[in-house]
Design an enzyme around this catalytic site. Structure first.
Site, mmCIF file in Angstrom:
data_model
loop_
_atom_site.group_PDB
_atom_site.id
_atom_site.type_symbol
_atom_site.label_atom_id
_atom_site.label_comp_id
_atom_site.label_asym_id
_atom_site.label_seq_id
_atom_site.Cartn_x
_atom_site.Cartn_y
_atom_site.Cartn_z
ATOM 1 N N GLY A 53 16.428 -33.476 67.227
ATOM 2 C CA GLY A 53 14.567 -32.438 67.563
ATOM 3 C C GLY A 53 14.573 -32.729 69.460
ATOM 4 O O GLY A 53 15.034 -32.226 69.878
ATOM 5 N N ASP A 54 14.568 -34.183 69.076
ATOM 6 C CA ASP A 54 13.826 -34.644 70.155
ATOM 7 C C ASP A 54 14.777 -34.755 71.213
ATOM 8 O O ASP A 54 15.058 -34.776 72.618
ATOM 9 C CB ASP A 54 13.083 -36.335 70.071
ATOM 10 C CG ASP A 54 11.956 -36.585 69.043
ATOM 11 O OD1 ASP A 54 11.015 -35.249 68.705
ATOM 12 O OD2 ASP A 54 11.507 -36.891 68.132
#
Length: 301
Positions: A244-245
């Protein structure tokens, strides 16, 4: 330049085990240590994409010094505000196809230190055109932290990407950042007892870019009143932590470079998927990026 904010960084320690035995000794050959925290994961991927980036946030003690030394070794530019309490450590045990985590809460930040950071943040805004604020808040930092940061960002005419959860997300959303990336649990916390589609539409009425990440199932985006579906190829994930990052990093770089909406969504989806194929967290293979971009489908719904 992109400015990333990590208010609760950590030394992330990963142990790879054949099996995890409770109430027994578990021995590992190697411990993998990383300068961690969602914002630093974002920073590493932006650096790999060769976009100018500066990392800031709160660091303290010997653990904070270790994180700075790791960033130096990776040629990552940083300018953190130093606090008295030690930065935390977080442990992840990978075993039997599972991941068990032990997460420290982090340091206690005084009111004086928080105000000091806000002043420091303002000095860094001058050279930034886009800000990415990610992750949890340490004790002592108000739940309004991201709202305060976004108000400063908007006052300077810049844009903020926000990736957090809980009350910090709720308060941050109230200040209308440029982009948010909630998953299903975070959406449910924002809009209890509300269907996902309806919760997304509610957010999209307030915020220009809303990304609903679905992990291996891709993502859905609501951008300027238009809905997009993002399909990603099936891959055998090695380490999905930080994907997600990595997606946020790709989105930030796309926005910074002025790419089209479709190109920006493809870049974010590609970097998020590539992260899952690497053993390290917040890492992608640049050599594999062009091919992965070709495999991402972005459809208007």
């Amino acid at each position: 330049m992109i400015l990333t904010v990590t208010l609760n960084p950590a030394i992330d320690v990963r142990y790879d085990l054949d099996g995890f035995k409770l109430a027994r000794s578990n021995r590992v050959e190697t411990a993998h240590k990383t300068a961690g925290g969602k914002g630093l994961n974002v920073t590493r991927v932006i650096t790999q994409l060769q976009e100018p980036v500066l990392a800031t946030g709160l660091l303290g003690g010997k653990t904070g010094e270790w994180i700075e030394s790791e960033l130096d070794a990776s040629n990552i530019c940083h300018d953190f505000y130093h606090i008295k309490s030690d930065t935390r450590s977080c442990l992840a045990f990978l075993h039997d196809g599972l991941q068990t985590e032990v997460l420290e809460a982090g340091p206690v930040v005084s009111e004086e230190e928080w105000h000091g950071f806000l002043e420091h943040f303002v000095t860094l805004l001058g050279d930034a055109s886009l800000v990415v604020a990610s992750g949890s808040l340490p004790k002592g930092v108000p739940t309004s932290a991201y709202r305060q940061l976004n108000e400063l960002v908007k006052r300077s005419g810049k844009r903020l990407i926000l990736d957090t959860s809980g009350e910090a997300l709720r308060e941050g959303v109230a200040s209308k950042p440029f982009l948010v990336k909630p998953n299903e649990d975070e959406l449910a916390a924002l809009e209890p007892h509300t269907p996902v589609d309806e919760a997304l539409r509610t957010l999209a009425d307030q915020i220009p870019w809303v990304l609903h990440s679905k992990g291996k199932d891709g993502a859905e985006a609501h951008i300027m009143r238009t809905r997009y579906a993002l399909a990603v190829p099936e891959v055998e994930a090695i380490n999905p932590v930080g994907s997600g990052d990595a997606m946020v990093a790709g989105l930030a770089v796309g926005l910074q470079r002025g790419l089209s909406i479709e190109e920006t969504l493809k870049l974010g989806s590609a970097t998020g998927t590539l992260n899952a194929l690497e053993p390290g967290t917040g890492m992608i293979s640049m050599a594999a990026l062009p091919e992965m971009l070709q495999k991402i489908d972005v459809m208007v719904r």
